[in-house]
Design an enzyme around this catalytic site. Sequence first.
Site, PDB file in Angstrom:
ATOM      1  N   ASN A 248       0.693  -1.103   0.095  1.00 40.98           N
ATOM      2  CA  ASN A 248       0.032  -0.021   0.189  1.00 40.98           C
ATOM      3  C   ASN A 248       0.825   1.384   0.099  1.00 40.98           C
ATOM      4  O   ASN A 248       0.215   2.363  -0.381  1.00 40.98           O
ATOM      5  CB  ASN A 248      -0.948   0.121   0.921  1.00 40.98           C
ATOM      6  CG  ASN A 248      -0.456   0.060   2.565  1.00 40.98           C
ATOM      7  OD1 ASN A 248       0.734  -0.430   2.714  1.00 40.98           O
ATOM      8  ND2 ASN A 248      -1.044   0.299   3.314  1.00 40.98           N
ATOM      9  N   ASP A 309      11.677 -16.384   2.825  1.00 43.46           N
ATOM     10  CA  ASP A 309      12.294 -17.128   4.033  1.00 43.46           C
ATOM     11  C   ASP A 309      13.622 -17.208   3.707  1.00 43.46           C
ATOM     12  O   ASP A 309      14.270 -17.066   4.734  1.00 43.46           O
ATOM     13  CB  ASP A 309      11.554 -18.536   3.917  1.00 43.46           C
ATOM     14  CG  ASP A 309      10.381 -18.580   4.487  1.00 43.46           C
ATOM     15  OD1 ASP A 309       9.807 -17.452   4.940  1.00 43.46           O
ATOM     16  OD2 ASP A 309       9.656 -19.773   4.711  1.00 43.46           O
ATOM     17  N   GLY A 325       1.344  -7.677   6.820  1.00 41.49           N
ATOM     18  CA  GLY A 325       0.390  -8.383   7.548  1.00 41.49           C
ATOM     19  C   GLY A 325       0.882  -9.525   8.429  1.00 41.49           C
ATOM     20  O   GLY A 325       1.848  -9.410   8.799  1.00 41.49           O
ATOM     21  N   THR A 327       2.128 -12.186   7.686  1.00 43.75           N
ATOM     22  CA  THR A 327       3.617 -12.631   7.214  1.00 43.75           C
ATOM     23  C   THR A 327       4.398 -12.310   8.467  1.00 43.75           C
ATOM     24  O   THR A 327       5.560 -12.817   8.691  1.00 43.75           O
ATOM     25  CB  THR A 327       4.006 -12.022   5.916  1.00 43.75           C
ATOM     26  OG1 THR A 327       2.834 -12.184   5.223  1.00 43.75           O
ATOM     27  CG2 THR A 327       5.104 -12.508   5.374  1.00 43.75           C
ATOM     28  N   GLU A 343       5.925  -3.702  11.885  1.00 41.99           N
ATOM     29  CA  GLU A 343       4.585  -2.836  11.830  1.00 41.99           C
ATOM     30  C   GLU A 343       3.719  -3.518  10.832  1.00 41.99           C
ATOM     31  O   GLU A 343       3.558  -3.878   9.967  1.00 41.99           O
ATOM     32  CB  GLU A 343       4.875  -1.398  11.044  1.00 41.99           C
ATOM     33  CG  GLU A 343       5.789  -0.435  11.619  1.00 41.99           C
ATOM     34  CD  GLU A 343       5.327   0.049  13.030  1.00 41.99           C
ATOM     35  OE1 GLU A 343       3.965  -0.170  13.472  1.00 41.99           O
ATOM     36  OE2 GLU A 343       6.367   0.235  13.917  1.00 41.99           O
ATOM     37  N   ARG A 376      -5.377   1.112   4.171  1.00 45.01           N
ATOM     38  CA  ARG A 376      -4.365   1.699   5.148  1.00 45.01           C
ATOM     39  C   ARG A 376      -4.186   1.014   6.450  1.00 45.01           C
ATOM     40  O   ARG A 376      -5.620   0.833   6.885  1.00 45.01           O
ATOM     41  CB  ARG A 376      -4.606   3.036   5.254  1.00 45.01           C
ATOM     42  CG  ARG A 376      -4.505   3.818   3.931  1.00 45.01           C
ATOM     43  CD  ARG A 376      -4.986   5.387   4.251  1.00 45.01           C
ATOM     44  NE  ARG A 376      -4.464   5.962   5.385  1.00 45.01           N
ATOM     45  CZ  ARG A 376      -5.203   6.477   6.293  1.00 45.01           C
ATOM     46  NH1 ARG A 376      -6.511   6.424   6.221  1.00 45.01           N
ATOM     47  NH2 ARG A 376      -4.385   7.055   7.345  1.00 45.01           N
ATOM     48  N   CYS A 377      -3.082   0.516   7.055  1.00 44.37           N
ATOM     49  CA  CYS A 377      -3.130  -0.111   8.315  1.00 44.37           C
ATOM     50  C   CYS A 377      -3.913   0.841   9.234  1.00 44.37           C
ATOM     51  O   CYS A 377      -4.377   0.343  10.170  1.00 44.37           O
ATOM     52  CB  CYS A 377      -1.851  -0.459   8.673  1.00 44.37           C
ATOM     53  SG  CYS A 377      -0.608   1.001   8.950  1.00 44.37           S
ATOM     54  N   THR A 378      -3.740   1.968   9.183  1.00 40.86           N
ATOM     55  CA  THR A 378      -4.396   3.086   9.951  1.00 40.86           C
ATOM     56  C   THR A 378      -5.557   3.409   9.806  1.00 40.86           C
ATOM     57  O   THR A 378      -6.338   4.368  10.390  1.00 40.86           O
ATOM     58  CB  THR A 378      -3.576   4.385  10.232  1.00 40.86           C
ATOM     59  OG1 THR A 378      -3.217   4.821   8.799  1.00 40.86           O
ATOM     60  CG2 THR A 378      -2.163   4.321  10.927  1.00 40.86           C
TER      61      THR A 378
HETATM   62  N1  LIG Z   1       1.370  -1.420  10.580  1.00 40.51           N
HETATM   63  C1  LIG Z   1       1.696  -0.907   9.573  1.00 40.51           C
HETATM   64  O1  LIG Z   1       2.377   0.121   9.245  1.00 40.51           O
HETATM   65  C2  LIG Z   1       0.981  -1.445   8.088  1.00 40.51           C
HETATM   66  C3  LIG Z   1       0.573  -2.649   7.964  1.00 40.51           C
HETATM   67  N2  LIG Z   1       0.075  -3.225   6.821  1.00 40.51           N
HETATM   68  C4  LIG Z   1      -0.655  -4.550   6.961  1.00 40.51           C
HETATM   69  O2  LIG Z   1      -0.169  -5.226   5.673  1.00 40.51           O
HETATM   70  C5  LIG Z   1      -1.399  -5.809   5.275  1.00 40.51           C
HETATM   71  C6  LIG Z   1      -1.535  -5.733   3.826  1.00 40.51           C
HETATM   72  O3  LIG Z   1      -0.010  -5.501   3.100  1.00 40.51           O
HETATM   73  P1  LIG Z   1       0.579  -6.730   2.114  1.00 40.51           P
HETATM   74  O4  LIG Z   1       1.337  -6.175   1.436  1.00 40.51           O
HETATM   75  O5  LIG Z   1      -0.663  -7.458   1.624  1.00 40.51           O
HETATM   76  O6  LIG Z   1       1.081  -7.589   3.485  1.00 40.51           O
HETATM   77  P2  LIG Z   1       1.948  -8.964   3.376  1.00 40.51           P
HETATM   78  O7  LIG Z   1       2.139  -9.187   4.613  1.00 40.51           O
HETATM   79  O8  LIG Z   1       1.230 -10.012   2.448  1.00 40.51           O
HETATM   80  O9  LIG Z   1       3.104  -8.467   2.480  1.00 40.51           O
HETATM   81  C7  LIG Z   1       4.140  -7.625   3.122  1.00 40.51           C
HETATM   82  C8  LIG Z   1       5.449  -7.752   2.494  1.00 40.51           C
HETATM   83  O10 LIG Z   1       6.016  -9.080   2.763  1.00 40.51           O
HETATM   84  C9  LIG Z   1       6.273  -9.697   1.671  1.00 40.51           C
HETATM   85  N3  LIG Z   1       6.476 -11.360   1.986  1.00 40.51           N
HETATM   86  C10 LIG Z   1       5.410 -12.169   1.595  1.00 40.51           C
HETATM   87  N4  LIG Z   1       5.769 -13.194   2.109  1.00 40.51           N
HETATM   88  C11 LIG Z   1       6.937 -13.271   2.594  1.00 40.51           C
HETATM   89  C12 LIG Z   1       7.621 -14.097   3.327  1.00 40.51           C
HETATM   90  N5  LIG Z   1       7.405 -15.424   3.528  1.00 40.51           N
HETATM   91  N6  LIG Z   1       9.011 -13.645   3.768  1.00 40.51           N
HETATM   92  C13 LIG Z   1       9.394 -12.307   3.789  1.00 40.51           C
HETATM   93  N7  LIG Z   1       8.525 -11.452   3.124  1.00 40.51           N
HETATM   94  C14 LIG Z   1       7.218 -11.904   2.572  1.00 40.51           C
HETATM   95  C15 LIG Z   1       5.399  -9.264   0.484  1.00 40.51           C
HETATM   96  O11 LIG Z   1       6.049  -9.756  -0.734  1.00 40.51           O
HETATM   97  P3  LIG Z   1       5.260 -10.040  -1.884  1.00 40.51           P
HETATM   98  O12 LIG Z   1       4.321  -9.084  -2.293  1.00 40.51           O
HETATM   99  O13 LIG Z   1       5.943 -10.505  -2.942  1.00 40.51           O
HETATM  100  O14 LIG Z   1       4.267 -11.080  -1.682  1.00 40.51           O
HETATM  101  C16 LIG Z   1       5.465  -8.020   0.765  1.00 40.51           C
HETATM  102  O15 LIG Z   1       6.598  -7.215   0.479  1.00 40.51           O
HETATM  103  C17 LIG Z   1      -2.415  -5.593   6.040  1.00 40.51           C
HETATM  104  O16 LIG Z   1      -2.694  -6.664   6.961  1.00 40.51           O
HETATM  105  C18 LIG Z   1      -2.102  -4.419   6.755  1.00 40.51           C
HETATM  106  O17 LIG Z   1      -2.547  -4.138   8.002  1.00 40.51           O
HETATM  107  C19 LIG Z   1       0.067  -2.642   5.671  1.00 40.51           C
HETATM  108  C20 LIG Z   1       0.631  -1.325   5.626  1.00 40.51           C
HETATM  109  C21 LIG Z   1       1.152  -0.656   7.175  1.00 40.51           C
HETATM  110  O1  LIG Z   2       0.570   1.210   5.750  1.00 40.92           O
HETATM  111  C1  LIG Z   2      -0.070   1.979   6.206  1.00 40.92           C
HETATM  112  O2  LIG Z   2      -1.274   1.862   5.788  1.00 40.92           O
HETATM  113  C2  LIG Z   2       0.384   3.060   6.809  1.00 40.92           C
HETATM  114  O3  LIG Z   2       1.462   3.020   7.798  1.00 40.92           O
HETATM  115  C3  LIG Z   2      -0.357   4.427   7.448  1.00 40.92           C
HETATM  116  O4  LIG Z   2       0.102   5.541   6.759  1.00 40.92           O
HETATM  117  P1  LIG Z   2      -1.066   6.600   6.657  1.00 40.92           P
HETATM  118  O5  LIG Z   2      -1.497   6.876   8.131  1.00 40.92           O
HETATM  119  O6  LIG Z   2      -0.036   7.739   6.296  1.00 40.92           O
HETATM  120  O7  LIG Z   2      -1.862   6.210   5.697  1.00 40.92           O
END
Ligand SMILES: NC(=O)C1=CN([C@@H]2O[C@H](COP(=O)(O)OP(=O)(O)OC[C@H]3O[C@@H](n4cnc5c(N)ncnc54)[C@H](OP(=O)(O)O)[C@@H]3O)[C@@H](O)[C@H]2O)C=CC1
Ligand SMILES: O=C(O)[C@H](O)COP(=O)(O)O
Length: 575
Positions: A248, A309, A325, A327, A343, A376-378
């Site tokens: 995102n 991995d 997420g 992961t 995060e 957005r996570c937030t």
């Molecule tokens: N707290 C925060 O700041 C934030 C949290 N999030 C959370 O992230 C989720 C959505 O984002 P999303 O990108 O789908 O999240 P994912 O956890 O699916 O992927 C995040 C990253 O991890 C990589 N990845 C996947 N599998 C592995 C593995 N086994 N080892 C290492 N890296 C791996 C992905 O690569 P690839 O794309 O190639 O699979 C990607 O780069 C939501 O749950 C959301 O809440 C999102 C943004 C901010």
């Molecule tokens: O990944 C996310 O969703 C962000 O860390 C949140 O950032 P934002 O609050 O600036 O959208």
Amino acid sequence: MGGLNAAAVVAPAHAPQVHPWLPSSLYNPTHQLSFSSSSPSRACALSLIRCSAPSKLSRLSVRVEAALIAERALSDDSIMAGTGTFEEIVDGEIFKYYADGGWRKSSSGKSVAIVNPTTRKTQYKVQACTQEEVNKVMEAAKVAQKAWARTPLWKRAELLHRAAAILKEHKAPIAECLVKEIAKPSKDAVTEVVRSGDLVSYTAEEGVRILGEGKFLVSDSFPGNERSKYCLTSKIPLGVILAIPPFNYPVNLAVSKIAPALIAGNAIVLKPPTQGAVAALHMVHCFHLAGFPKGLISCITGKGSEIGDFLTMHPGVNCISFTGGDTGVAISKKAGMVPLQMELGGKDACIVLEDADLDLVAANIVKGGFSYSGQRCTAVKVVLVMESVADVLVEKVKAKVAKLSVGPPEDDCDITPVVSESSANFIEGLVMDAKEKGATFCQEYKREGNLIWPVLLDHVRPDMRIAWEEPFGPVLPVIRISSVDEGIHHCNASNFGLQGCVFTRDINKAIMISDAMETGTVQINSAPARGPDHFPFQGLKDSGIGSQGITNSINMMTKIKSTVINLPSPSYTMG
Ligand SMILES: NC(=O)C1=CN([C@@H]2O[C@H](COP(=O)(O)OP(=O)(O)OC[C@H]3O[C@@H](n4cnc5c(N)ncnc54)[C@H](OP(=O)(O)O)[C@@H]3O)[C@@H](O)[C@H]2O)C=CC1
Ligand SMILES: O=C(O)[C@H](O)COP(=O)(O)O
């Protein structure tokens, strides 16, 4: 746009003038401009290059300045991914990965498709890197880091400032990738790149301040000691930082790891999300153009499920900074004895009291819940409103939701397709579960491909999945509560604890509720948000480990080193 339609950056034929402070063995040959056609802008850029006397002062900065000037001469829409400045990062239709200061093709011969969420067709392809390529990147990073750690702090900052400027100058082509890869509305996509440039600059400045300070301790403050030991502490780099951002914010959440790592003297290995990888590769190219030493920054592409991995368990990694997420939970169980910055997801609750300004609440709920289609996570992910004001609030939110534009990101619509079909199916599953269990739909549920129209679900109860799970989509549940305690209880019963918010005109109540909410941050009278980017950002429970934010990330990517001077006899300063 006529005239100058591409400013290609090519490697110089001769050995470049090496910056005096960069070890020549690690110098990343910087770039000259070549132009594919003539125009007044071209003449202007070329004459500036010639007049700028690239002798002793800085050929590097002259070249970078010239690159900037040439880019400014281009109209935003004349630059497409993989053309112009970014020509060298793509080979045919497959984007290269970045290693050892250059753009390379993987020996795997395989690629990973990036599907445009709007068209649902393959938009780009990236290299599927091999384990051997990861090994090489780690080796190069280790070597480059040792020299980088000996580079003066102000010089590290200078390069980061350059990268920030180049990044901001190239906001248009990078934003275009974001639109096509992750369906981010076009204006938000540009904002992400500009915000990222600002983050890099701020990190450079903050790093100069906080890494320039250490501590001096004397021994006689601890019982039983004389003043015979002086302890000097300073912050030292960890080594090689592995950065894994989510889809995102593939640019912003990448630089929020890259910049602190670099300013603190670390090397960085980036594994971008597959959706967003091409935007991230463009961003990396901006760092390349800034002239960082080769091997210091690398970008490995490939599916996380295949290469993840191997990367996270690699012995060459000294720290993992991950945003994503579940992961992240799995990674933290597998990673070795290295510091982790995680995060992860959130289920940010919005608690609304009877005395709240309901217009303000409605505006924040819509912005907080539906911007970037809730991905957005937030994002506000559950509204917990006092029953007595719930009807009025729901009507106000409903009226605002009706005004949201729905459509393609190119048209800068408020609601755009979610990132993938599987994500859309997951969101739909949550919606259907709520429907079966009797939630009130404030809008009719509608979906076309990955595009889901915004839905406000009223009268949601705790037995519905949407009350607890993170949709990461334009669906917002409203739970009516009869007491503040009920709201706090719901918030704290979640396995997540990222952010939350409370709306009330009573600051005393707001503080008490904030204290009671088990989340990393509570916003009073505003929707949750990570920014401004120098604020601390952290989650409790399954929402993460450690804290982000510029200062915290720099600190997290360093270790304390102490040197103790032992005096032959106690010495007390007399003043
Ligand atoms: N707290 C925060 O700041 C934030 C949290 N999030 C959370 O992230 C989720 C959505 O984002 P999303 O990108 O789908 O999240 P994912 O956890 O699916 O992927 C995040 C990253 O991890 C990589 N990845 C996947 N599998 C592995 C593995 N086994 N080892 C290492 N890296 C791996 C992905 O690569 P690839 O794309 O190639 O699979 C990607 O780069 C939501 O749950 C959301 O809440 C999102 C943004 C901010
Ligand atoms: O990944 C996310 O969703 C962000 O860390 C949140 O950032 P934002 O609050 O600036 O959208």
